[in-house]
Design a protein around this motif. Structure first.
Motif, PDB file in Angstrom:
ATOM      1  N   VAL A  70       0.819  -1.472   0.350  1.00 18.30           N
ATOM      2  CA  VAL A  70       0.031  -0.277  -0.089  1.00 18.30           C
ATOM      3  C   VAL A  70       1.105   1.437  -0.295  1.00 18.30           C
ATOM      4  O   VAL A  70       1.935   1.664   0.786  1.00 18.30           O
ATOM      5  N   SER A  71       0.302   2.777   0.358  1.00 16.81           N
ATOM      6  CA  SER A  71       1.300   3.549  -0.665  1.00 16.81           C
ATOM      7  C   SER A  71       0.947   4.301   1.089  1.00 16.81           C
ATOM      8  O   SER A  71       1.588   5.982   1.096  1.00 16.81           O
ATOM      9  N   ARG A  72       0.015   3.956   1.867  1.00 14.58           N
ATOM     10  CA  ARG A  72       0.050   4.988   3.421  1.00 14.58           C
ATOM     11  C   ARG A  72      -0.278   3.564   4.535  1.00 14.58           C
ATOM     12  O   ARG A  72      -1.167   3.158   3.797  1.00 14.58           O
ATOM     13  N   PRO A  73       0.644   3.127   4.519  1.00 12.25           N
ATOM     14  CA  PRO A  73      -0.021   1.936   5.765  1.00 12.25           C
ATOM     15  C   PRO A  73      -0.168   2.042   6.953  1.00 12.25           C
ATOM     16  O   PRO A  73      -0.730   1.816   7.399  1.00 12.25           O
ATOM     17  N   GLY A  74      -0.496   3.970   6.971  1.00 10.80           N
ATOM     18  CA  GLY A  74      -0.972   3.724   8.476  1.00 10.80           C
ATOM     19  C   GLY A  74      -2.358   3.462   8.508  1.00 10.80           C
ATOM     20  O   GLY A  74      -3.030   2.904   9.566  1.00 10.80           O
ATOM     21  N   VAL A  75      -3.315   3.431   6.876  1.00 14.13           N
ATOM     22  CA  VAL A  75      -4.522   3.231   6.856  1.00 14.13           C
ATOM     23  C   VAL A  75      -4.978   2.068   7.004  1.00 14.13           C
ATOM     24  O   VAL A  75      -6.315   2.177   7.634  1.00 14.13           O
ATOM     25  N   GLY A  78      -4.193   1.073  10.931  1.00 14.75           N
ATOM     26  CA  GLY A  78      -4.561   1.406  12.181  1.00 14.75           C
ATOM     27  C   GLY A  78      -4.443   2.138  13.781  1.00 14.75           C
ATOM     28  O   GLY A  78      -2.717   1.606  13.996  1.00 14.75           O
ATOM     29  N   ARG A  79      -5.050   2.759  14.521  1.00 14.65           N
ATOM     30  CA  ARG A  79      -4.857   2.793  15.747  1.00 14.65           C
ATOM     31  C   ARG A  79      -3.560   2.095  16.588  1.00 14.65           C
ATOM     32  O   ARG A  79      -5.521   0.543  17.116  1.00 14.65           O
ATOM     33  N   GLY A  80      -2.709   1.884  17.241  1.00 14.87           N
ATOM     34  CA  GLY A  80      -2.683   0.189  18.199  1.00 14.87           C
ATOM     35  C   GLY A  80      -3.024  -0.901  17.349  1.00 14.87           C
ATOM     36  O   GLY A  80      -3.131  -1.884  18.067  1.00 14.87           O
ATOM     37  N   GLY A  81      -3.026  -0.820  16.271  1.00 18.12           N
ATOM     38  CA  GLY A  81      -2.996  -2.393  15.399  1.00 18.12           C
ATOM     39  C   GLY A  81      -4.324  -2.875  15.309  1.00 18.12           C
ATOM     40  O   GLY A  81      -4.411  -3.582  14.296  1.00 18.12           O
ATOM     41  N   ALA A  82      -5.272  -1.784  15.019  1.00 18.91           N
ATOM     42  CA  ALA A  82      -6.935  -2.703  14.908  1.00 18.91           C
ATOM     43  C   ALA A  82      -7.380  -2.783  14.101  1.00 18.91           C
ATOM     44  O   ALA A  82      -8.072  -3.505  13.137  1.00 18.91           O
TER      45      ALA A  82
END
Length: 217
Positions: A70-75, A78-82
């Protein structure tokens, strides 16, 4: 010579790895194949906002490994790996529907890879052209902007083909746009390819993108 072969498919096994890597007997092959198709289609749609480009699937005796680029891994994370846990539940639900039973001893491992340069991903470039055309931006302007961004990012060449009722034409036609060098018949060259349809007011228009990237030195 016509472009009858997928540039990525013809390089698999010689210069590129398979997207699905596993072995199976005749009894489980059908389920595994359908699972791969459903998982890949589902994740490509579910993670579209994350800029997903590919899903690689590896099967071990009691585990399933998904390598998602992916180009945006944070999406995805998620928060805390959710986000990762949600993807695991989604994949297990797909497998349960295909096999018709709950799989209790199957472990799903998610690995996230980041696209180093999104402007050199044919899939992301094709999707951007499609989204702009669906917003009624003139197709020539959308394609030229994409070509300029790709060439500015260091690509050796790019070719874009639009086919269908391009620009609302009454009859089907094909328009081709090209910059730089795109040697599709040279297997050693790194050619990224993607195709996706654009649903416009007058009907579907097919978008194909070839990007010639610099090989690793």
């Amino acid at each position: 010579m016509g472009q009858k072969v997928n540039p990525v498919g013809i390089r698999i096994g010689s210069f590129l790895p398979w997207k699905s890597r596993w072995f199976s007997d005749s009894q489980t092959f059908k389920d595994f194949l359908i699972e791969d198709i459903r998982i890949r289609e589902g994740l490509m749609e579910r993670l579209k906002l994350a800029g997903i480009t590919s899903v690689e699937i590896e099967r071990l005796p009691k585990s399933l490994v998904l390598v998602i680029t992916v180009s945006r891994p944070g999406v995805v994370i998620g928060r805390g790996g959710a986000g990762i846990e949600d993807v695991k539940k989604y994949v297990l639900d797909i497998i349960r529907k295909v096999r018709g039973k709950i799989i209790r001893d199957l472990k799903v491992d998610i690995r996230i890879n980041e696209v180093k340069n999104p402007e050199l991903s044919a899939y992301l470039v094709a999707n951007r052209i499609v989204s702009e055309m669906e917003r009624r931006i003139p197709h020539r302007r959308a394609v030229q902007k994409a070509i300029e961004r790709v060439m500015a990012s260091g690509a050796l060449g790019i070719k874009v083909t639009l086919s269908g009722r391009v620009g609302g034409a009454e009859i089907h036609r094909v328009e081709k746009f090209k910059a730089g060098s795109v040697p599709t018949q040279t297997l050693r060259e790194d050619i990224d390819y993607a195709e996706t349809p654009a649903l416009l007011k007058r009907g579907y228009v097919g978008v194909k993108v070839w990007i010639h990237k610099k090989g690793e030195e």
